[in-house]
Design a protein around this motif. Sequence first.
Motif, mmCIF file in Angstrom:
data_model
loop_
_atom_site.group_PDB
_atom_site.id
_atom_site.type_symbol
_atom_site.label_atom_id
_atom_site.label_comp_id
_atom_site.label_asym_id
_atom_site.label_seq_id
_atom_site.Cartn_x
_atom_site.Cartn_y
_atom_site.Cartn_z
ATOM 1 N N ALA A 1 1.298 -0.643 -0.516
ATOM 2 C CA ALA A 1 0.316 -0.014 0.420
ATOM 3 C C ALA A 1 0.424 1.118 -0.137
ATOM 4 C CB ALA A 1 -0.750 0.006 0.856
ATOM 5 N N ILE B 1 3.424 11.896 -10.109
ATOM 6 C CA ILE B 1 2.884 13.627 -9.915
ATOM 7 C C ILE B 1 3.692 14.212 -8.871
ATOM 8 C CG2 ILE B 1 0.555 15.227 -9.379
ATOM 9 C CD1 ILE B 1 -0.793 12.018 -8.597
ATOM 10 N N MET B 2 4.714 14.251 -8.633
ATOM 11 C CA MET B 2 5.379 14.840 -7.856
ATOM 12 C C MET B 2 6.580 15.633 -8.994
ATOM 13 S SD MET B 2 7.692 15.181 -4.124
ATOM 14 C CE MET B 2 7.832 16.946 -3.701
ATOM 15 N N GLU C 1 3.007 7.011 -6.893
ATOM 16 C CA GLU C 1 2.028 7.600 -7.553
ATOM 17 C C GLU C 1 2.387 8.815 -7.092
ATOM 18 O OE1 GLU C 1 -2.596 4.965 -6.662
ATOM 19 O OE2 GLU C 1 -1.541 6.877 -4.975
ATOM 20 N N GLY C 2 2.956 8.951 -5.668
ATOM 21 C CA GLY C 2 3.278 10.448 -5.064
ATOM 22 C C GLY C 2 4.054 11.086 -5.724
ATOM 23 N N MET D 1 -2.979 6.828 -14.597
ATOM 24 C CA MET D 1 -2.015 6.297 -13.639
ATOM 25 C C MET D 1 -2.659 4.759 -13.993
ATOM 26 S SD MET D 1 0.041 8.370 -10.823
ATOM 27 C CE MET D 1 -1.477 8.932 -9.892
ATOM 28 N N ARG E 1 3.060 1.393 -3.179
ATOM 29 C CA ARG E 1 2.345 2.387 -4.471
ATOM 30 C C ARG E 1 1.694 4.216 -4.462
ATOM 31 N NH1 ARG E 1 -1.201 -0.091 -8.154
ATOM 32 N NH2 ARG E 1 -0.575 -1.679 -8.217
ATOM 33 N N ALA E 2 1.409 4.271 -3.008
ATOM 34 C CA ALA E 2 1.459 5.471 -2.824
ATOM 35 C C ALA E 2 2.266 6.367 -3.248
ATOM 36 C CB ALA E 2 1.024 5.680 -1.438
ATOM 37 N N GLN E 3 3.604 5.968 -2.808
ATOM 38 C CA GLN E 3 4.990 6.697 -2.559
ATOM 39 C C GLN E 3 5.320 6.662 -4.847
ATOM 40 O OE1 GLN E 3 7.336 7.782 -0.882
ATOM 41 N NE2 GLN E 3 5.694 7.865 0.596
ATOM 42 N N TYR F 1 -3.012 12.626 -4.454
ATOM 43 C CA TYR F 1 -3.892 12.533 -4.796
ATOM 44 C C TYR F 1 -4.939 11.691 -4.834
ATOM 45 C CZ TYR F 1 -2.432 17.652 -5.504
ATOM 46 O OH TYR F 1 -1.283 18.620 -5.676
ATOM 47 N N PRO G 1 2.158 20.453 -9.033
ATOM 48 C CA PRO G 1 0.762 19.270 -9.467
ATOM 49 C C PRO G 1 -0.744 20.179 -8.846
ATOM 50 C CG PRO G 1 2.918 18.649 -9.740
ATOM 51 C CD PRO G 1 3.224 19.732 -9.053
ATOM 52 N N ARG G 2 -1.584 19.273 -9.214
ATOM 53 C CA ARG G 2 -2.599 19.853 -7.796
ATOM 54 C C ARG G 2 -3.729 18.804 -9.292
ATOM 55 N NH1 ARG G 2 -4.004 24.829 -6.092
ATOM 56 N NH2 ARG G 2 -2.656 25.862 -6.140
ATOM 57 N N PHE G 3 -4.502 18.267 -7.868
ATOM 58 C CA PHE G 3 -5.365 17.381 -8.525
ATOM 59 C C PHE G 3 -5.874 16.956 -9.893
ATOM 60 C CE2 PHE G 3 -7.242 17.769 -4.077
ATOM 61 C CZ PHE G 3 -7.288 16.513 -3.490
ATOM 62 N N ARG G 4 -6.277 18.350 -10.633
ATOM 63 C CA ARG G 4 -6.378 18.316 -12.194
ATOM 64 C C ARG G 4 -4.957 17.705 -13.766
ATOM 65 N NH1 ARG G 4 -9.170 23.620 -12.338
ATOM 66 N NH2 ARG G 4 -11.449 23.056 -11.631
ATOM 67 N N CYS H 1 3.032 15.816 -1.184
ATOM 68 C CA CYS H 1 3.106 14.421 -1.637
ATOM 69 C C CYS H 1 2.962 13.907 -2.795
ATOM 70 C CB CYS H 1 2.459 13.680 -0.096
ATOM 71 S SG CYS H 1 3.773 14.371 1.671
ATOM 72 N N CYS H 2 1.185 14.578 -3.040
ATOM 73 C CA CYS H 2 0.709 14.452 -4.100
ATOM 74 C C CYS H 2 -0.168 13.130 -3.871
ATOM 75 C CB CYS H 2 2.256 14.158 -5.597
ATOM 76 S SG CYS H 2 2.557 15.952 -5.862
#
Lengths: 701, 153
Positions: free
Chosen positions: A603, A614-615, A610-611, A651, A606-608, B138, A643-646, B135-136
């Motif tokens: 978990a 986007i970063m 994804e981050g 992914m 995957r978060a790392q 989102y 980066p923002r939500f949009r 941390c992105c």
Amino acid sequence: MPDKMDAFEPERYELREAPAHEFALSRREFAEFAGAGLLITVTAAVSPAQRGPGRGGGSEPATLGARLHLSEDGTATILTGKVEVGQGSRLEIAMAAAEELRIPLERVRVVMADTELVPNDGITAGSRTTPSTIPAVRRAAAAARELLLKAAIDPESKKKFDYAALARSAGMAAAYKDTLPAGAVVTPVRDWQVLGTPRNRADGREIVTGAHRFPSDIQRPEMLYGSVLRPPAYGAILVSADLTAAQKMQGVTAVREGAFVGCAARTSLAARKAVETIRANAQWERRDHPASDRLFSYLKEKAVQDGQGGRRPRVQSKGSIEQGLGQSGKKVRAAYQVAYIQHAPMEPRAAVAEWREGRLTVWTGTQNPHGVRDQLLQAFHLAPDKVRVIVPDTGGGFGGKHTGEAAIEAARLAKEAGRPVSLRWTRVEEFTWAYFRPAGLFEIEAGLDGEGLITAWDFAVYNAGTAGIESPYRIANTRTRFIYCDSPLREGSYRGIAATANNFARECCMDELAEAAGKDPLEFRLANIENPRLRDVLLAATKRFEWQQRRKSRRPGIGAGLACGTEKGSYVASCAEVEVKNGQLKIREITMAFECGVILNPANLRAQVEGSIIMGLGGALTEEIQFENGRLKNGSFAKYPVPRFRDAPRMDIVLLNRPDLAPAGAGETPIIAVAPAVAGAFFDATGERARSMPVRPIRRT
Amino acid sequence: MTFRFTVNGKSRAIETEAERSLLEALREDLGLTGAKYGCGEGQCRACTVLVDGKPVTSCVTPVRAAAGKKITTIEGLAANGKLHLVQQAFIEEGAMQCGYCVPGMILTAVALLESNPHPSEAQIIDAMNGNLCRCCGYPRILAAVRRAGGNHA
């Protein structure tokens, strides 16, 4: 695994600077200090990075008791010098301990980054927690478990078959004092119950209720708030400052010592107003400072060729670059540029400092708790036992918080005020006075033989750094050079640091070589890769992305690109699909395959990933520090788009688990394959090469 | 000057300058540190609190603008120890890395769901786009808001 680049640049993850301020001793303090006979200790504390085994990794604490405590209620407490800045280290360490102690995760407590309580595990950087600290924690926990089993098979202590009893036992008390046993056997991967399973942060409730106190949230009785006078421009030197008006303001403490000027007051607003009265009359001597619009020619002019300050260009060669280029049928020469960017963690630098009877306690957000303690020792000429640094779980780091500026400033204000002081940098201060990810200029010349194999690779890197500098491809003749430059901005680490820049230039050039060879970017890479792990991630990403089909189906304005790379023991490949419309570059999709050995927490992994994606798109598309006349032109979120939500694309992430391989860190490496895949997709869509980060077609000076 | 408002259901009075930001008054005078400073210019919304149910960036809201109003901070969202649906969803989805942006994210989502209990994906993104997460994280935050909005996609 020995880190080859350490030979290139010994302190690759650390910004090595003395504290910005070193304050004088009062006569009384000097007497105490000299009387205590600790002068040697203080001088020895100058460079924490050179001392001890802790740099970036996991030192081995001397005793079991320094790492692990079992309490009488059966809970286990793990002690570590690592910090939690959102990368998931606290949970990962707890999982490792729970696994080896065979107790539920809820029964493990992790005390992090309190220099009075925990062993020095070095700086939290370089993705070292997983490969270094986790094994250290596992060994300590396994040793404790072995003690328990020994107690259990001892007929007289059969009744003591639990950790609570063990915690009370004389045997455990003695064991705490023993050297950590070297041979404790850790649980094999196939038997894992906790490690390898997806887990979320254990303190979620504290986060969602606002109960968790980040460094900027720490409040102490009688606490004041601080503000510091910053120079009007880079390089400006304070000539004079008049504190009279500030000192007349009710409840304000104003202090100047050397270049340090700051105020403390009952509220942040009052402290800022007091600083404004000083700013109004402060005199500065300004220095010339270059503008970012000619950054890359400036860096080349400022390339250090003469070895000044030990900064001789670093060169590694294999085969003969002259012969390799001479024999090649086709050659590609290209230059690439990577801009300065800012980490901009959500929580700017912050510290609360409190002096009590000559002892200093500082709560601060840093990735380097023991290093900041040593900086405080130096700045205030204190004996080692007089400073305690505590790092509450902090609001983001990304390699941007290796230093202790706020801690030193808060401590100076608190010392003057005689009360605790909270100093929280503003966003503008964080943008301007923290450090930046280095800009880089790259010059590459490479040659191909008739088969489309790379015969020669000449890679020159100005300023960016050495992480990930070596090509992972099979090439007989290479020359790799790193050239230091006098940077106009203060530089330091970043997520993935120079590996992002080096991989960007290298992978962009691989695409250009593929074109010269008349081959598809994937086919060309596969022909030149020898490392099976790199090949595996590249195949996994392109298969999921359906690379061949997408490259065949030409759609106007839409392009596909790919990139791969390895750094810090993990492997990544990504594919990007972009759309270019009316000059605007939009990311439609990123597919990434990532492999970092055996997966500890899917978990969090995957978060790392994804981050990181986007970063990484921030650096790939929009982030670029601009400056002129010694001032930032875009030092705010309004002017520096992150980066923002949009901006988050679709992914698709493939995590390759390798239970047969030791785990490597995962918070950094995924970012290195983002920008070059975007650049490749940009070319596919437009036919124009992008040779800069952020990605854009026009080259700058 | 004295300003009175209701904070998390309790009436509070603070003595302060009229131009002081609501964020600093909440944090420094009332000890409510759940709302975070992120930028000081209303660009990141880490400082979001609800004023009469509407999300506002408290870093650029002067105290006087909140006088006489009902303010909800993240500390006041759970009722009698029971987490709000959105808080629960953030935990279940693991929608936090460093967690610094989370209070602002949650309050923004609460306000969205008050006015639109079952938002579409596009509506969620529109409502949340002003909140930054460096941390992105989102994707998980979106999943949490989706879950709270009754769409467990």
